[in-house]
Enzyme design. Sequence first.
Site, PDB file in Angstrom:
ATOM      1  N   TYR A 191     -19.352  12.745  -5.144  1.00 43.90           N
ATOM      2  CA  TYR A 191     -18.741  12.632  -6.327  1.00 43.90           C
ATOM      3  C   TYR A 191     -18.538  14.228  -6.880  1.00 43.90           C
ATOM      4  O   TYR A 191     -17.535  14.728  -7.424  1.00 43.90           O
ATOM      5  CB  TYR A 191     -19.584  11.939  -7.472  1.00 43.90           C
ATOM      6  N   VAL A 209     -12.491  18.294 -17.288  1.00 51.35           N
ATOM      7  CA  VAL A 209     -13.049  19.024 -17.899  1.00 51.35           C
ATOM      8  C   VAL A 209     -13.163  20.668 -17.640  1.00 51.35           C
ATOM      9  O   VAL A 209     -13.420  21.638 -18.216  1.00 51.35           O
ATOM     10  CB  VAL A 209     -14.723  18.845 -18.204  1.00 51.35           C
ATOM     11  N   SER A 263     -12.159  15.993 -13.349  1.00 47.13           N
ATOM     12  CA  SER A 263     -12.073  14.196 -13.519  1.00 47.13           C
ATOM     13  C   SER A 263     -10.667  13.961 -12.950  1.00 47.13           C
ATOM     14  O   SER A 263     -10.280  12.961 -12.813  1.00 47.13           O
ATOM     15  CB  SER A 263     -12.080  13.729 -14.866  1.00 47.13           C
ATOM     16  N   LYS A 267     -10.004  12.018  -9.953  1.00 42.82           N
ATOM     17  CA  LYS A 267     -10.375  10.542 -10.075  1.00 42.82           C
ATOM     18  C   LYS A 267      -9.164   9.794  -9.943  1.00 42.82           C
ATOM     19  O   LYS A 267      -9.092   8.546  -9.140  1.00 42.82           O
ATOM     20  CB  LYS A 267     -10.903  10.172 -11.402  1.00 42.82           C
ATOM     21  N   TYR A 276      -9.428   9.286 -21.555  1.00 45.37           N
ATOM     22  CA  TYR A 276     -10.851   8.824 -22.091  1.00 45.37           C
ATOM     23  C   TYR A 276     -10.601   8.088 -23.495  1.00 45.37           C
ATOM     24  O   TYR A 276      -9.626   7.377 -23.636  1.00 45.37           O
ATOM     25  CB  TYR A 276     -12.129   9.745 -22.353  1.00 45.37           C
TER      26      TYR A 276
END
Length: 316
Positions: free
Chosen positions: A197, A267, A70, A73, A249
């Site tokens: 993705y 992760v 992530s 992103k 998050y």
Amino acid sequence: MARRSHKPDLEAILDDIADRMASESERGKVADYIPELAKANLNRFGIAVVPIGGAPVVAGDADEPFSVQSIVKVFTLTLALERVGSGIWARVGREPSGDPFNSIVQLEYEHGIPRNPFINPGAIVVADIILGKREPQAAIEEFVSLCRRFACDESIGIDADVAASEIATGARNRALAHFMAAEGNLKNPVEDVLELYFNQCAVAMSCRQLAMSARFLASAGRLEGDDDPIITAERARRIVALMVTCGLYDASGEFAFRVGIPAKSGVGGGILGVVPGRASIAAWCPGLDEKGNSLLAARAFEELARATGWSIFGVL
Ligand code: GLN
């Protein structure tokens, strides 16, 4: 541990942190919902800092590539903003979610508009925007070139085994994507968007490469020596703001409280940090806490912030 000063001795600080992290016995758990990531070695730890205008300072396994997941992103948002500008905000929000990164429940009652671009559904919308009218393979290749440009390193690539592993097991991301398609928030076929993705998430970089690739965010969108900025100063500031509010998050508030450095986790066990006007930082250890953030990379950031005084919420 070196004390806080205006010119911190980064070499000593990073060596000290790497030594301490090597002897930690509690190291978290690898992300086993992506089978290929479960193979990572919990004993690895790396850290890299690139001060603005300076050379990288590294310690531990800082040159070992890992799956950025992530963290990517941040770069996909950069690219989408360049492509469609503020139009992106009609399709994805800018608020922290307070829910896990792959939560489905919020997406339903908010009609397929993800809370922010750093949770999975938000990044899937961003992938749809980046895909535009391209074939997934062309978009993947373009994206890898972008990562190489950001890091000034042509050796960066995708870990094909990680990408395949997630394509084979990504039922939850498929659920998120199909729901958004049903709400009209995806323009391309779900499998094409997810191919992009998953491959973006599977980019492999070392701490040194990651810290290098975020230099532009620490210096108002610009790389030293380049005539054209990568992104406008205003957009760089906004991306960094989202790192503070949404980068870890539903642990973003806790990270701001403990560390105070804008950051984005993945992760694969990496955390990328940006201290505007000072440095970009990456730390990595594959063991995660229960929120999916690297236990020891987060601790390393906490120690670095304490030793350098780099929290954005205080004055040096
Ligand atoms: N590829 C991962 C997923 O979609 C990324 C999640 C993460 O790094 N938090 O589940």
